[in-house]
Design a protein around this motif. Structure first.
Motif, PDB file in Angstrom:
ATOM      1  N   ASN A 206       0.491  -1.172   0.319  1.00  0.00           N
ATOM      2  CA  ASN A 206      -0.142   0.407  -0.209  1.00  0.00           C
ATOM      3  C   ASN A 206       0.910   1.374   0.417  1.00  0.00           C
ATOM      4  O   ASN A 206       1.756   1.581   1.022  1.00  0.00           O
ATOM      5  N   ALA A 207       0.680   2.118  -0.790  1.00  0.00           N
ATOM      6  CA  ALA A 207       0.771   3.741  -1.438  1.00  0.00           C
ATOM      7  C   ALA A 207       1.110   4.292  -0.019  1.00  0.00           C
ATOM      8  O   ALA A 207       1.686   4.861   0.553  1.00  0.00           O
ATOM      9  N   ILE A 208       0.094   4.721   0.786  1.00  0.00           N
ATOM     10  CA  ILE A 208      -1.068   5.379   2.037  1.00  0.00           C
ATOM     11  C   ILE A 208      -1.723   4.073   2.749  1.00  0.00           C
ATOM     12  O   ILE A 208      -2.770   4.024   2.200  1.00  0.00           O
ATOM     13  N   ILE A 209      -1.339   4.788   4.144  1.00  0.00           N
ATOM     14  CA  ILE A 209      -2.413   3.685   4.959  1.00  0.00           C
ATOM     15  C   ILE A 209      -2.791   5.184   6.159  1.00  0.00           C
ATOM     16  O   ILE A 209      -1.458   5.288   6.694  1.00  0.00           O
ATOM     17  N   VAL A 210      -4.485   5.137   6.390  1.00  0.00           N
ATOM     18  CA  VAL A 210      -4.551   6.033   7.426  1.00  0.00           C
ATOM     19  C   VAL A 210      -5.077   4.751   8.761  1.00  0.00           C
ATOM     20  O   VAL A 210      -5.399   3.705   8.220  1.00  0.00           O
TER      21      VAL A 210
ATOM     22  N   THR B 108       2.006   2.605  14.751  1.00  0.00           N
ATOM     23  CA  THR B 108       3.181   4.010  13.355  1.00  0.00           C
ATOM     24  C   THR B 108       1.456   4.481  12.230  1.00  0.00           C
ATOM     25  O   THR B 108       2.208   5.549  11.778  1.00  0.00           O
ATOM     26  N   LEU B 109       0.577   4.001  12.615  1.00  0.00           N
ATOM     27  CA  LEU B 109      -0.272   4.148  11.490  1.00  0.00           C
ATOM     28  C   LEU B 109      -0.686   6.285  11.630  1.00  0.00           C
ATOM     29  O   LEU B 109      -0.787   6.144  12.362  1.00  0.00           O
ATOM     30  N   PRO B 110      -0.628   6.840  10.975  1.00  0.00           N
ATOM     31  CA  PRO B 110      -1.012   7.810  10.817  1.00  0.00           C
ATOM     32  C   PRO B 110      -2.708   8.197  11.106  1.00  0.00           C
ATOM     33  O   PRO B 110      -3.208   7.581  10.204  1.00  0.00           O
ATOM     34  N   LYS B 111      -2.882   9.084  11.293  1.00  0.00           N
ATOM     35  CA  LYS B 111      -4.057   9.911  12.084  1.00  0.00           C
ATOM     36  C   LYS B 111      -4.588  10.384  10.381  1.00  0.00           C
ATOM     37  O   LYS B 111      -3.662  11.074  10.609  1.00  0.00           O
ATOM     38  N   GLY B 112      -5.918  10.214   9.874  1.00  0.00           N
ATOM     39  CA  GLY B 112      -6.338  10.855   8.849  1.00  0.00           C
ATOM     40  C   GLY B 112      -6.689  12.663   9.857  1.00  0.00           C
ATOM     41  O   GLY B 112      -6.899  12.813  10.861  1.00  0.00           O
ATOM     42  N   PRO B 113      -7.197  13.272   8.776  1.00  0.00           N
ATOM     43  CA  PRO B 113      -6.975  12.740   7.030  1.00  0.00           C
ATOM     44  C   PRO B 113      -5.254  13.405   6.629  1.00  0.00           C
ATOM     45  O   PRO B 113      -4.044  13.647   7.403  1.00  0.00           O
ATOM     46  N   VAL B 114      -4.873  11.915   5.499  1.00  0.00           N
ATOM     47  CA  VAL B 114      -3.256  12.323   5.227  1.00  0.00           C
ATOM     48  C   VAL B 114      -3.612  13.552   4.003  1.00  0.00           C
ATOM     49  O   VAL B 114      -4.640  12.250   2.733  1.00  0.00           O
ATOM     50  N   LEU B 115      -3.483  14.040   3.562  1.00  0.00           N
ATOM     51  CA  LEU B 115      -2.328  14.168   2.502  1.00  0.00           C
ATOM     52  C   LEU B 115      -2.047  13.662   1.134  1.00  0.00           C
ATOM     53  O   LEU B 115      -1.358  13.085   1.358  1.00  0.00           O
ATOM     54  N   PHE B 116      -2.248  12.998  -0.046  1.00  0.00           N
ATOM     55  CA  PHE B 116      -1.688  12.423  -1.274  1.00  0.00           C
ATOM     56  C   PHE B 116      -2.044  12.574  -2.298  1.00  0.00           C
ATOM     57  O   PHE B 116      -3.463  12.024  -2.601  1.00  0.00           O
ATOM     58  N   GLY B 117      -1.554  11.837  -3.176  1.00  0.00           N
ATOM     59  CA  GLY B 117      -1.744  12.429  -4.748  1.00  0.00           C
ATOM     60  C   GLY B 117      -2.063  14.582  -4.439  1.00  0.00           C
ATOM     61  O   GLY B 117      -2.069  14.431  -3.634  1.00  0.00           O
TER      62      GLY B 117
END
Ligand code: ZN
Length: 239
Positions: free
Chosen positions: A54-58, A100-109
């Motif tokens: 996965n490229a990004i996981i929240v 370690t997973l980030p809390k959203g919102p995460v900006l991606f693309g």
């Protein structure tokens, strides 16, 4: 860029395999809106695959709960039993990875990703008024989320909000979009097929899709693991 958007796998390996088989060659990157673990019998397999591909996981609420038995008082008895089982089943490495997973919102693309709502990762966006409220917190035109296990998207305009066509839609520059790909591993809209979405950022096109799979193996693993039997049974009905 073409993205495969997934959410709420909930340790259901068989449903995930069906989604991957159905989308082979159709995407460049995988975006994951959280709840990798909890409910299902294969948390380690699923987390290992997510980490590798996965490229990004929240993070989702079940990821937090299963990694450190946090906030279990908010869970119903079945969800709590599954979180306790998952905590025991997870390798130490995978527990730490979930933390370690980030809390959203995460900006991606050119979009944002979160589990529940942009203003609160644990909030549910189900209705049109909730979508309208959530849209005020978006920094991008398009956002992907999960948490409700209900597939569907909202198009929000300054004059109102509407649901987008089920088969897919082109992005209209005057709208903001909140897109829920549905749940891979535990749909709750009466349709037992695994949900996912494909976003083509060049064509500016989003489609939400479903794929059938046989939950018999997942059911058997759930029962054999000593997880609540209802967690297997519900997969046949999509509730
Ligand atoms: Zn979930």
């Amino acid at each position: 860029m073409r993205y495969l958007i997934i959410s709420d796998i909930h340790a259901n390996w068989e449903a995930l395999q069906a989604v991957l088989a159905a989308t082979e060659g159709e995407y460049d990157q995988i975006v994951n809106c959280g709840d990798l673990a909890g409910y299902g019998p294969d948390p380690n397999h699923v987390i290992e695959w997510c980490r590798a591909t996965n490229a990004i996981i929240v993070r989702g609420n079940h990821d937090k709960a299963c990694a450190q038995l946090d906030n279990l008082e908010w869970f119903n008895p079945v969800a709590r039993a599954a979180a306790l089982w998952t905590f025991q089943a997870l390798t130490l490495e995978h527990r730490e990875f979930l933390l370690t997973l980030p809390k959203g919102p995460v900006l991606f693309g050119d979009f944002q990703v979160f589990h529940g709502a942009p203003q609160d990762e644990d909030e549910y966006v189900i209705s049109e008024p909730e979508a309208r409220e959530a849209a005020q917190y978006l920094d991008t035109q398009v956002a992907f989320f999960g948490h409700t296990h209900l597939q569907g998207s909202f198009a929000v305009h300054r004059n109102g909000v509407r649901r987008t066509p089920e088969e897919g839609f082109e992005i209209d520059e005057s709208m903001k979009y909140l897109v829920n790909p549905g749940s891979v591993g535990q749909p709750r809209d009466g349709d037992p097929r695994a949900g996912f979405a494909i976003y083509d950022s060049e064509e500016r096109y989003i489609e939400c899709r479903r794929v059938s799979y046989d939950p018999s193996d997942t059911y058997r693993k759930i029962v054999d693991a000593g997880l609540p039997e209802v967690l297997g049974r519900r997969l046949f009905a999509g509730v």
